[in-house]
Design an enzyme around this catalytic site. Structure first.
Site, PDB file in Angstrom:
ATOM      1  N   LYS A 178      58.273  36.339  39.926  1.00 22.44           N
ATOM      2  CA  LYS A 178      58.072  37.471  40.823  1.00 22.44           C
ATOM      3  C   LYS A 178      57.209  36.972  41.988  1.00 22.44           C
ATOM      4  O   LYS A 178      55.988  36.847  41.853  1.00 22.44           O
ATOM      5  CB  LYS A 178      57.397  38.629  40.089  1.00 22.44           C
ATOM      6  N   GLU A 195      44.673  33.577  36.761  1.00 24.33           N
ATOM      7  CA  GLU A 195      43.896  32.804  37.739  1.00 24.33           C
ATOM      8  C   GLU A 195      43.676  33.732  38.911  1.00 24.33           C
ATOM      9  O   GLU A 195      44.614  34.098  39.607  1.00 24.33           O
ATOM     10  CB  GLU A 195      44.643  31.529  38.146  1.00 24.33           C
ATOM     11  N   GLU A 224      34.706  39.100  47.619  1.00 24.63           N
ATOM     12  CA  GLU A 224      35.651  38.091  48.084  1.00 24.63           C
ATOM     13  C   GLU A 224      36.313  38.576  49.375  1.00 24.63           C
ATOM     14  O   GLU A 224      36.978  39.609  49.393  1.00 24.63           O
ATOM     15  CB  GLU A 224      36.714  37.823  47.021  1.00 24.63           C
ATOM     16  N   CYS A 241      41.578  31.078  46.965  1.00 19.32           N
ATOM     17  CA  CYS A 241      40.677  31.546  45.915  1.00 19.32           C
ATOM     18  C   CYS A 241      39.530  30.579  45.664  1.00 19.32           C
ATOM     19  O   CYS A 241      38.485  30.973  45.149  1.00 19.32           O
ATOM     20  CB  CYS A 241      41.453  31.808  44.622  1.00 19.32           C
TER      21      CYS A 241
END
Length: 493
Positions: free
Chosen positions: A192, A268, A395, A303
């Site tokens: 996906k 993750e 973040e 990330c």
């Protein structure tokens, strides 16, 4: 890798490029069952690129059924390891052969600089698949000798159907990070891709039949998270999910698993990664180059981005002078210009989010940058903050680095660990004892010393705390998440 072109040459090629736009199920491209599509647009220009199949539950059901049939018939999982190796090596060669078109698709679909797509993303995509292909016939099972009358064989078996959910920031590389070990292990997969960046994944799907991967072993279902990702996460025919993306969405996949068949989930997720620079760090010009690379690579949409610069008070001014000079060497602008290092953020929604943080930064002490260059494009920004600032804890996923001043290594480590995340960290010091102490005490999955980085294909990548759990990408450890351990106990008496 072929030579880089001029910006005008890239623009001319981009105007002619196309990619498959349907779902890829059972070895064929097809529209979504509903007939619906969504528009994939160039974030640097706003121009529409393609109308992509908007898959939903019905398409996910078809893809999982195709993957299950391919797994159960055993052609791929029971094939000789050397044969799977040959097929994956052919796929890597085909990616290399189509590298320019893949790089262009990656750039215009995501806003990433063409320089990075040509020199890093596409070459690494092929290399990751090649590396895992080469590992197939080099990972051995084990034998345990419990007694003279018994032998226990400890064998790995493919887990079955794996759902692979990709992020939008590194579409091709994350595709390779997941399908490489999954296919090497003998799994079938349903991929996906992120709805913002589906085109390069679909282009790779177009190479699968030529590579010799049997129909149904790899399926691709583009679509939104609620309409496509959630049905994949809840599907009882999926044996595991490997997800890379936001912590918020990762939590949802744990709920989907708990509410369905308790499929294994590997996550993750985000990071708020510290870069510690101590007062004895050597060659501040080199340190600054690493800081800028860590903070601004891929527009900070990474990330493992080094988004917190934790610097000793005694060298702060000297280091920031070097960091701003290094940031000057990162041109901002059209992603198809090979001189550009900072392109467009991936979507209007994400631009609005990062721009909100930019406005917050202006209320602090902006040391460098702080401007919107064009719609979707933010220049590298360096801001000195207090520790209770949202810029220190949340973040951002954009080209903004926050500077925090400390007076000791102990304080630096405490500040670095004061986060819900634990993906990556770096420390710069000339003292070996300090370096090792920091590396041991920093709560992160990867710690680099006197450099910024994520390791390489041979080293496991993943994090502590809310950065994820359940497995690691890269290295031989990546194979673990796609296999089950079985003990076969033999009585010799």
């Amino acid at each position: 890798m072929s030579e880089l072109l001029t910006a005008d040459e890239y623009r001319a090629l981009a105007a002619e490029i196309s990619a498959p736009q349907g779902a890829f199920i059972g070895g064929e491209f097809r529209p979504a069952r509903s007939g619906r599509t969504f528009t994939s647009s160039n974030p640097a220009t706003g121009a529409p690129l393609a109308e992509v199949a908007a898959c939903d539950t019905d398409d996910v059901d078809d893809a999982v059924a195709a993957a299950r049939a391919a797994f159960d018939d055993g052609v791929w999982p029971r094939s000789h390891p050397a044969e799977r190796k040959k097929v994956l090596l052919r796929l890597a060669d085909l990616i290399d052969a189509n590298s320019r078109s893949l790089a262009l698709l990656e750039s215009i679909d995501s806003g990433k600089p063409i320089l990075e797509c040509e020199t890093v993303d596409v070459p690494e995509t092929a290399e990751v698949i090649r590396w895992h292909a080469e590992s197939i016939d080099k990972i051995y099972d084990q034998v345990s000798p419990p007694s003279n009358d018994h032998i226990a064989m400890i064998v790995r078996e493919p887990i079955g159907v794996a759902g692979l959910v990709l992020p939008w920031n590194f579409p091709l590389m994350m595709l390779a990070w997941k399908i490489g070990p999954a296919l090497a292990a003998g799994c079938s997969v349903v991929v996906k891709p992120a709805e913002e960046t589906s085109l390069s994944t679909l282009a790779v799907a177009g190479l699968l039949n030529e590579a010799g991967i049997p129909p149904g072993v790899v399926n691709v279902v583009p679509g939104t998270g609620p309409e496509c990702g959630e049905p994949l996460g809840r599907h009882p025919g999926v044996d595991m999910i490997s997800f890379t993306g936001s912590t918020e969405t990762g939590r949802r996949f744990l709920h989907y698993s708990a509410d369905s068949n308790l499929k294994e989930v590997v996550l993750e997720m985000g990071g708020k990664n510290p870069c510690i620079v101590m007062d004895d760090a050597e060659d501040l010009e080199s340190v600054a180059e690493n800081v800028v690379e860590g903070a601004f690579w891929n527009m900070g949409e990474n990330c493992s981005a080094a988004s917190r610069l934790i610097v000793h008070r005694d060298i702060k001014d000297r280091l920031l002078e070097q960091v701003t000079a290094a940031a000057d060497r990162w041109p901002v602008g059209d992603p198809l210009d090979p001189a550009v290092r900072i392109g467009a953020l991936v979507s209007p929604d994400h631009f609005a989010k990062v721009n909100g943080y930019l406005e917050a930064a202006r209320a602090e002490n902006v040391v460098y940058g702080g401007a919107v260059v064009a719609e979707g494009i933010i220049e590298p920004t360096i801001v000195e903050i207090t520790r209770d600032s949202a810029l220190a804890t949340e973040e951002i996923f954009g080209p903004i680095v926050s500077v925090i001043v400390v007076d000791s290594l102990e304080e630096a480590i405490a500040v670095a660990n004061d986060t819900d995340y634990g993906l990556a960290a770096s420390v710069f010091t000339a003292n070996g004892k300090r370096a090792l102490r920091a590396a041991r005490e920093l709560r992160a999955g990867t710690v680099t010393v006197n450099c910024f980085g994520e390791g390489d294909l041979t080293t496991p990548f993943g994090g502590y705390k809310q950065s994820g759990f359940g497995g690691r990408d890269n290295s031989l450890h990546a194979h673990d998440q796609y296999t089950q351990l079985k003990t076969i106990w033999l009585d010799l008496s």
